[in-house]
Every structure is written in C-alpha cells, then in structure tokens.
Design a protein around this motif. Structure first.
Motif, PDB file in Angstrom:
ATOM      1  N   ASN A 172     -15.218 -39.895  30.775  1.00  0.00           N
ATOM      2  CA  ASN A 172     -16.341 -39.318  31.429  1.00  0.00           C
ATOM      3  C   ASN A 172     -17.445 -39.474  30.797  1.00  0.00           C
ATOM      4  N   PHE A 173     -18.483 -40.445  31.183  1.00  0.00           N
ATOM      5  CA  PHE A 173     -19.496 -40.946  30.373  1.00  0.00           C
ATOM      6  C   PHE A 173     -20.476 -39.848  29.932  1.00  0.00           C
TER       7      PHE A 173
ATOM      8  N   SER B 175     -19.558 -51.583  29.112  1.00  0.00           N
ATOM      9  CA  SER B 175     -18.500 -52.331  28.477  1.00  0.00           C
ATOM     10  C   SER B 175     -17.504 -51.479  27.689  1.00  0.00           C
ATOM     11  N   CYS B 176     -18.162 -50.355  27.244  1.00  0.00           N
ATOM     12  CA  CYS B 176     -17.509 -49.388  26.291  1.00  0.00           C
ATOM     13  C   CYS B 176     -16.320 -48.759  27.598  1.00  0.00           C
ATOM     14  N   ILE B 177     -16.895 -48.316  28.570  1.00  0.00           N
ATOM     15  CA  ILE B 177     -16.356 -47.582  29.786  1.00  0.00           C
ATOM     16  C   ILE B 177     -15.243 -48.649  30.172  1.00  0.00           C
ATOM     17  N   TRP B 178     -15.515 -49.742  30.274  1.00  0.00           N
ATOM     18  CA  TRP B 178     -14.627 -50.682  30.875  1.00  0.00           C
ATOM     19  C   TRP B 178     -13.307 -51.081  29.912  1.00  0.00           C
ATOM     20  N   LEU B 179     -13.576 -51.167  28.609  1.00  0.00           N
ATOM     21  CA  LEU B 179     -12.436 -51.239  27.648  1.00  0.00           C
ATOM     22  C   LEU B 179     -11.606 -50.073  27.420  1.00  0.00           C
ATOM     23  N   LEU B 180     -12.513 -49.039  27.326  1.00  0.00           N
ATOM     24  CA  LEU B 180     -11.568 -47.741  27.169  1.00  0.00           C
ATOM     25  C   LEU B 180     -10.785 -47.377  28.405  1.00  0.00           C
ATOM     26  N   GLU B 181     -10.999 -47.555  29.530  1.00  0.00           N
ATOM     27  CA  GLU B 181     -10.265 -47.583  30.597  1.00  0.00           C
ATOM     28  C   GLU B 181      -9.149 -48.710  30.795  1.00  0.00           C
ATOM     29  N   SER B 182      -9.366 -49.507  29.892  1.00  0.00           N
ATOM     30  CA  SER B 182      -8.201 -50.708  29.914  1.00  0.00           C
ATOM     31  C   SER B 182      -7.255 -50.445  28.983  1.00  0.00           C
ATOM     32  N   LEU B 183      -7.199 -49.433  28.423  1.00  0.00           N
ATOM     33  CA  LEU B 183      -6.337 -49.050  26.915  1.00  0.00           C
ATOM     34  C   LEU B 183      -4.829 -49.396  27.492  1.00  0.00           C
ATOM     35  N   HIS B 184      -4.621 -49.236  28.547  1.00  0.00           N
ATOM     36  CA  HIS B 184      -3.236 -49.527  28.999  1.00  0.00           C
ATOM     37  C   HIS B 184      -2.606 -50.900  28.896  1.00  0.00           C
ATOM     38  N   THR B 185      -3.598 -51.911  28.944  1.00  0.00           N
ATOM     39  CA  THR B 185      -3.304 -53.177  28.803  1.00  0.00           C
ATOM     40  C   THR B 185      -3.142 -53.749  27.513  1.00  0.00           C
ATOM     41  N   LEU B 186      -3.679 -52.833  26.783  1.00  0.00           N
ATOM     42  CA  LEU B 186      -3.680 -53.147  25.091  1.00  0.00           C
ATOM     43  C   LEU B 186      -2.262 -52.703  24.579  1.00  0.00           C
ATOM     44  N   ASN B 187      -1.824 -51.472  24.974  1.00  0.00           N
ATOM     45  CA  ASN B 187      -0.532 -50.830  24.417  1.00  0.00           C
ATOM     46  C   ASN B 187       0.068 -50.170  25.436  1.00  0.00           C
ATOM     47  N   LYS B 188       1.305 -50.824  25.601  1.00  0.00           N
ATOM     48  CA  LYS B 188       2.281 -50.378  26.594  1.00  0.00           C
ATOM     49  C   LYS B 188       2.651 -49.175  26.632  1.00  0.00           C
ATOM     50  N   ASN B 189       2.348 -48.179  26.047  1.00  0.00           N
ATOM     51  CA  ASN B 189       2.665 -46.817  25.663  1.00  0.00           C
ATOM     52  C   ASN B 189       1.641 -45.861  26.284  1.00  0.00           C
TER      53      ASN B 189
ATOM     54  N   ARG C 131     -33.585 -33.685  32.117  1.00  0.00           N
ATOM     55  CA  ARG C 131     -32.761 -34.888  31.641  1.00  0.00           C
ATOM     56  C   ARG C 131     -32.786 -35.187  30.498  1.00  0.00           C
ATOM     57  N   THR C 132     -31.602 -34.783  29.678  1.00  0.00           N
ATOM     58  CA  THR C 132     -31.550 -34.670  28.179  1.00  0.00           C
ATOM     59  C   THR C 132     -30.208 -35.691  27.857  1.00  0.00           C
ATOM     60  N   TYR C 133     -30.196 -35.879  26.731  1.00  0.00           N
ATOM     61  CA  TYR C 133     -29.039 -36.707  26.226  1.00  0.00           C
ATOM     62  C   TYR C 133     -27.630 -36.079  25.896  1.00  0.00           C
ATOM     63  N   GLY C 134     -26.486 -36.081  26.871  1.00  0.00           N
ATOM     64  CA  GLY C 134     -25.407 -35.446  26.683  1.00  0.00           C
ATOM     65  C   GLY C 134     -24.495 -36.009  25.354  1.00  0.00           C
ATOM     66  N   ALA C 135     -24.828 -37.071  24.938  1.00  0.00           N
ATOM     67  CA  ALA C 135     -24.107 -37.442  23.569  1.00  0.00           C
ATOM     68  C   ALA C 135     -24.731 -36.466  22.537  1.00  0.00           C
ATOM     69  N   LEU C 136     -26.050 -36.320  22.474  1.00  0.00           N
ATOM     70  CA  LEU C 136     -26.579 -35.429  21.266  1.00  0.00           C
ATOM     71  C   LEU C 136     -26.538 -33.998  21.544  1.00  0.00           C
ATOM     72  N   SER C 137     -26.271 -33.439  20.416  1.00  0.00           N
ATOM     73  CA  SER C 137     -26.358 -31.999  20.309  1.00  0.00           C
ATOM     74  C   SER C 137     -27.339 -31.713  19.144  1.00  0.00           C
ATOM     75  N   TYR C 138     -28.222 -30.798  19.863  1.00  0.00           N
ATOM     76  CA  TYR C 138     -29.365 -30.237  18.678  1.00  0.00           C
ATOM     77  C   TYR C 138     -29.098 -28.954  18.114  1.00  0.00           C
TER      78      TYR C 138
END
Length: 797
Positions: free
Chosen positions: A118-119, A97-111, A289-296
C-alpha cells in the motif's frame, strides 16, 4: 570510475566493492544485487535507476523478540496453520521499483506466499509460513534487502489509521452535479442566447429545471457543508473569515435560482453554483495533498521498542511487552538500543548518548549504581538495568506531555481571512445602498440588482487564490525535500523575522566529528599498536578514532587489558604499555571545554586527539544570505565551539549554551514577547518544546522517514544550506496570492460597476464568475512554476 553505488545510487565513501563490472558502496548493496540477479529480478534496476535502498548495517537490530507468543499475536493480523499474515510499516518505500521488488518477495523466498504494497500508507502485507520462516527472520530478511520494518510501541497499539475521504466524496458529488447540470441547462441557455423557441424545450423545461434543482441541492447541503461550518466557526470566534461571504454567495445563488424556477422567471443558476463549488473543492483537495510517509505529530512512542528483554534472578532472558514492564524488573539493553524507562545501572559499562533528549553531543559514561534516564541510547557493550519508573512515569514521557510543549492554533489568522473581513462588510454595504436606491427607483429591478451584486461579488476567485497557490508551493517544496504540514505554515514562514538554530544534529552532523592530532605525528609502530588496542573497545570515541587512523590489516596480541569505567583502558601490545582515554587516566591536565582522547606509552604522553563537531557544508554562505533575519544559536553542549560558531555566523543575534529543553522553550518565548516571528530549526526531542512554541517548527532529519519530533516542517538535513531559498519561495508565494487577490478584485470592481447601475443581469453575473476563477487558477499555476525555477533548477553536480 563510478562515484555512486550501482544498487542504491548513493555516494561511495568508505569502501568501494567491485563486482560483476559494477561498483558498490558496501557489502549489503552487493548482496542485494546478487540476490536479485540469482532470482531473475534484474529488472528492478530498469524500473528506476538508482532506486535501491542501502541496507542499514549500523543498526541491524535484533528481531528475536517477535517470536515471543504474546508479541507475535500483537504484531500479526492472522495466523492459522501454515498461513500467517502481517502488515509491516516500511517508510522507505518511495518508487515503482520498491513496490515491484516488495511484491516479488515470493520469488526470493519460497516460504513467502504473496506480498502486497500500500504505497499511500507505506505498508506491505505479507502472507508467509511462520512454521518455516519465523517472523523475526522475515523482518531480518526485509532489513537485509534495505527495507527495514518499523516496529515500535506506537505500531503495537494497532490504532487504525483514519483517512478523511469526505472531501473526495464531496468533490465527486459536486463534479457529478456540475457535469449533468450543464447538460440539462444548456438547451435553455442556448435558446435564450439565440432568441428562438423550441416546442420540445418549452414542454420539458420544467422537468429539466427540477432535475438541475435536484442535482444542486445535495451540493449545497453536503458538498458545501464545510464552508457553512467554517463560516459559523469564524463568527463564533468573532472573525469574519473568507467563508462568510462565500456562504452568502451560495445562499444567494441557491435562493435566487429557486425563486426563478418557482415563478417561471428563468432556469436559475444551479449549474453555475455546482461548477463554482466543484472548483473550490478541487482547490481544497489540491491543498490537502500531503505526504503520507511523513508524520508531523509524532511522540515518544514512535521510537520506543515494542518489547524488551527481561532478565530474571536466574539469569534467564525473556522477551516481554514494554507495557508489562514494572518497577523492580531487570532488563537487558544492547548496543545502539534505546533505553525505554528510567533505570539504575546494575552491570556493564554504560556509554549513554543523550543527544536526542538533551542536545548534548558527547556520550556520558555510567558505572554500576548510576541512574540512567529514558530516551538515552547505549553505545557499547550490553547493560543490565533495574527499572525504577514505568514507561508512563519516565522522564521522557513527562517531558513530552508537558502542557508547555503543546501548541494550539485556530487557523483563523490568515491573510485571506483578514482581507475577507473588510471585503464582506464593503460588499454588504454596497448591496444595502444599491438596494435602497433601486427600491425607490424601480422596486422590481431592485431584486435583480441585489442578486447580481451578490453573485458577481461572491469571493470564489478570492477563495481559490490561496489554496491553489499554496497547493502548488507545497508540492514544489516537497519535491525538494522540504515537507510543509499545511498552508498556514507557508504564510508563517513568509512572515518570519527570527531564526533559531539548534546546534547538535542541526547545523552539525549528529554522527560525525572532526578529529585533529595535537603534537608530533606518531610512528608507524605505535600507530599499528594503538589501532590494535582501539579495536578492543566499544566506546564511541574509540570507534571514531579507529576509523580515523590509517587503514591497517595487522593486529597483534593484546595482554594485561584493564578497563576503568568512565576513564578508559590500558594494555600491553608488542612489549609496550599503552593507556587510551581521559587526561586523568594518563596523568595530565585537560581543558574543561573540549572532548579529547589521550594516549600514553610507557607512562609518557604520546598523543592527544581532539574531537570537534563536524558542521554541515556551506553554512557560512547560508548565514550570509540570512542577514535579513535575526539568527540565534542554542545548544545543550558547552561553549567550547563558540569561537568556531562566531566565525561561521559573525552577525549572530545571540548564542546560548548548556540549554535544557525548558531553557530553549523559554528562549523562544522571550523572542516572541519582543514581537518577533520565530522559526525554530531543530532535530531532537530536546527541541520539541521549542519547536512547538515557535511560530514555525522545522525538524531537520538526515532520514526524513525516521523519527522526528512534532513539527510544522520536516526538512532533509542535506538541504539545510538551501534554507534561504525555501524562505524566499514562501515570500514569493505570498506575493502571488496578493496578485491573484488583485485579479479577483479587478473582476469584482468591473462587475459591481455594471451591477450597481442595473446593466448586468444575474445570468451574466453567473457567467462572469467562473471566468474569474479560471483566470486565477491559470495564473497561480503558471506563476508558482515560473518562480520555482529561480530557486530549484535541476543541478548537474
């Protein structure tokens, strides 16, 4: 009534907002819900229940500096005409849902023209019209949606993130060769097993053998190159690691296969070799397989701002890059902003929170002329500072770059490598004895026996045991918010004998406090007056006390307001004169080892509110479970709470207070010199040296995506009471690995007994080897899942 916010799913604590038959925890979540529904994006909540992100109202940082030309050019990737492209790092992206919302930003702001997520890298690329939507407004827009972009000095350097795809390519090559090799080898194997002869097989068998040789050669020299390098590295360091016998087995299989096809003795074992390497590489990939969102391995640049507000002698403000800051420059630091350089306070009331650097929870008052170190956070009104050291010379940078704060490891001291050292010598000894014996009995059969021994004894199953087991363990721990850097860390956790806890921000909440009134209850008249007066101060203790006192909508005029830097303030409210602040301000004696706010009315002491750290829940239960470990507590604070800690941890092996970062490091070293295996649990840069010095550094973070110091493990703060379960699970993992070693040895013993006596052909040995590997993979997958149920069953509460 719902106990969780409809948008973000988090508990509703401070306020409850009802809207559209739904409950929200704050105005920010309600606003995002309204925005989504007004733009027909209500499907966001159908994709993932409770998937939203709560907007961070407490740190709604200013992004105006992004519109400065030089900074704009540094941040954006492309800007031409009405099209600007920018890549923002957004660590809180976590679901579909995060991906879906962030890829729908053009519908929230015309600019906004388009946006693409990139997940894996937790980034979003946005194309927008910067003339109509400034970069600063775009950043604020994302922040208000709950997806605050991370813009730091580290991101400004724009270093391209490097991802090692070589392992995937090696696995692909091995998989391709394995599948096709089996295809071309099968007819000849079937012919040998059934004892029949086929005309076409006889005619084309040499072609098929050449094809399998051609397929296996890149697997040996490319896909297996890591094993050759690792074996060589181990031998250089005088360690016979697990890759040494693996390399011997690879060479034996490859050499024997070439010999067979050159002498027309048989088809060789190229397909088996490719299959074994494919499974081993698959295990290694699973392990990595590690967690790309984390930085150790973060440093101070991860939380320094990219730009600062420079103040010239005419009082004009200008946003400049932090790297351009020079000694003598004057800068403006606002509420909740990090001070990026060592500086002198010129004007303003400083309330500096140094807990991230020193570990001391109390804010330090500063007055004009005082020195302020880099890394502190201003809490209160804006300050004007004069720079006395550049970023690279400041205290925080020097602290981080100290050699003592760096850990260097070879990764050679593992259980697998220790066992393989003896395993290799035993196999080579058996091979030598068998070779000498058969050379005297049947010289021709000697080659078959030696080949069978080395093939059946190839420790492939042994090599698969740890990667597959630890890969499963890392995945399960990660799902339970305990993110392990690598498999070596799991072994070290299992061997831990001493646990050292930092106090502030680790076993206590960094931004919460218990407040207690000493004395008689205040009358409602005074409570309303005091709350009115507290509302006029930005001091953190005043803010905390304001939130603690009963809700009150009445606010009265405040006159004769006087603030004394470092002491407090006084004023008249409804004909009464109040003083709020230190004991000295109200004219009474104080205890040295406590944090308190005193209140007087008309020069008479009215109330005293004592502030104590709020400890995380269920700590007493945790430390009861940790009785098999030597538990130590370190703190940069004074010893005022030593008694409370003794009640929570009655059997503590040691407590030390007023500890500097160097003191903590030395404390860890002293334990290690006594032979202890130490795991350090901390949360800030003040713990960086101790975390690196310890055998395992566990960084506790209430937001695992936010800045944490360099560590081996990143652990969600809410999971700290379950630390004992994580430690026990790593011990179980080591037990599983030992059992898989036993399975591997069982196959080897049976196989060797037949090989040494000359009753097993190299072909049969090559067939047995994959069976042992598959058995190990199946056992370790099932056993780690079964053991995880003991500790991490889904809870209904």
């Amino acid at each position: 009534m719902s106990e969780n916010c409809f948008h973000c799913g988090q508990s509703i604590v401070k306020e409850r907002i009802a809207f559209d038959d739904k409950e929200f925890c704050c105005a920010g979540c309600k606003s995002v819900y309204e925005i989504l529904n007004l733009n027909d994006l209500g499907d966001f909540y159908e994709l993932n229940r409770q998937s939203g992100i709560r907007p961070d109202e407490s740190q709604n940082s200013q992004f105006d500096y992004l519109d400065t030309a030089e900074i704009f050019d540094r941040i954006t990737d492309f800007s031409e005409g009405d099209t600007t492209i920018v890549n923002f790092k957004i660590p809180v992206i976590h679901c579909s849902s995060c991906i879906w919302l962030l890829e729908s930003l053009h519908t929230l702001n015309k600019n906004i023209k388009y946006s693409q997520v990139n997940f894996t890298r937790k980034t979003v690329q946005i194309s927008f019209n910067a003339n109509a939507l400034p970069l600063s407004e775009l950043a604020k827009f994302l922040t208000n949606l709950g997806y605050k972009p991370v813009i730091t000095l580290e991101s400004a350097e724009r270093k391209e993130e490097k991802y090692d795809r070589s392992l995937i390519l090696k696995l692909a090559v091995a998989g391709f060769a394995f599948g096709n090799g089996m295809f071309f080898s099968y007819p000849e194997y079937a012919e040998q097993i059934m004892g029949t002869t086929d005309f076409w097989m006889e005619k084309y068998k040499h072609l098929f053998r050449f094809i399998t040789f051609s397929l296996a050669t890149p697997v040996v020299f490319y896909s297996a190159s890591g094993y050759f390098k690792s074996a060589w590295y181990g031998l250089k360091n005088k360690v016979v690691n697990i890759d040494v016998p693996i390399v011997l087995g690879i060479i034996m299989l490859y050499g024997r296969s070439i010999y067979e096809i050159l002498t027309d003795y048989g088809p060789g074992y190229f397909d088996t070799l490719c299959g074994l390497l494919f499974f081993m590489l698959l295990g290694k990939l699973f392990q990595q397989r590690t967690y790309g969102a984390l930085s150790y391995d973060r440093d101070y640049k991860s939380f320094y701002p990219i730009a600062v507000t420079k103040v010239d002698f005419n009082g004009q403000h200008e946003n400049i890059l932090l790297s351009e800051l020079e000694i003598g420059h004057r800068i403006l630091v606002r509420n909740q902003e990090i001070i990026p350089v060592d500086a002198i306070l010129i004007s303003g009331e400083g309330n500096i929170d140094n807990s991230f650097i020193t570990g001391e929870s109390a804010s330090v008052p500063k007055k004009p002329g005082d020195k302020i170190f880099a890394g502190g956070k201003q809490v209160g009104s804006a300050l004007e500072l004069e720079v006395i050291k550049t970023v690279n010379q400041s205290y925080l940078t020097q602290l981080w770059n100290k050699e003592a704060f760096k850990k260097h490891e070879t990764g050679l001291d593992t259980l697998t490598n220790k066992i393989s050292k003896y395993f290799t010598f035993i196999i080579l000894g058996i091979t030598l004895i068998a070779g000498i014996y058969w050379a005297q009995v049947d010289f021709e059969k000697m080659f078959q026996v030696v080949a069978a021994i080395l093939i059946i004894a190839c420790p492939c199953a042994l090599a698969l045991s740890a990667p597959f087991t630890f890969g499963h363990v890392m995945r399960i721990l990660g799902r339970n918010k305990f993110y392990v850097k690598d498999t070596l860390t799991i072994e070290k956790l299992a061997k831990t004998t001493s646990l050292v806890f930092d106090k502030t921000g680790t076993i206590t909440f960094s931004n919460k406090a218990n407040i207690a009134l000493e004395g008689a209850e205040l009358e409602e008249f005074d409570l309303k007056n005091i709350k009115t007066l507290l509302n006029n101060s930005n001091h953190p203790l005043s803010k905390a006390l304001y939130d603690f006192l009963p809700a009150n909508d009445d606010h009265f005029p405040v006159t004769n307001f006087i603030e004394t830097a470092g002491k407090g303030y006084e004023a008249d409210v409804r004909g009464r004169h109040y003083r709020i602040g230190s004991a000295k301000l109200v004219g009474v004696k104080s205890k040295n080892l406590e944090t308190a706010v005193y209140i007087s009315k008309n020069d008479q002491l009215l109330a005293k509110y004592v502030f104590k750290n709020e400890y995380r829940p269920n700590l007493a239960h945790l430390f009861t479970k940790l009785k098999t470990y030597a538990v130590h507590i370190l703190s940069g604070d004074n010893s005022s709470e030593e008694k409370s800690l003794a009640e929570i941890i009655p059997n503590a092996a040691g407590m030390a207070f007023n500890q500097s970062p160097e003191d903590k490091l030395m404390y860890i070293q002293a334990l290690q010199n006594r032979g202890e295996k130490v795991a350090m649990v901390g949360d800030g840069l003040n713990d960086a040296g101790a975390l690196k010095q310890s055998d395992v550094g566990i960084a506790v973070a209430d937001d695992t995506h936010a800045f944490t110091p360099s560590s081996d493990v990143i652990m969600a703060g809410v999971k700290l009471p379950a630390l004992h379960d994580y430690l026990n699970f790593t011990k179980d993992a080591m037990t599983i690995v030992k059992i898989t070693f036993g399975i591997s040895f069982f196959y080897n013993i049976i196989g060797l007994s037949f090989s040494v006596t000359g009753h097993m052909s190299p072909l049969f040995a090559a067939i047995i080897m994959p069976i042992s590997s598959i058995s190990v993979v199946a056992f370790t997958s099932a056993s780690t899942w079964w053991r995880s149920l003991k500790y991490f069953r889904l809870k209904t509460d």
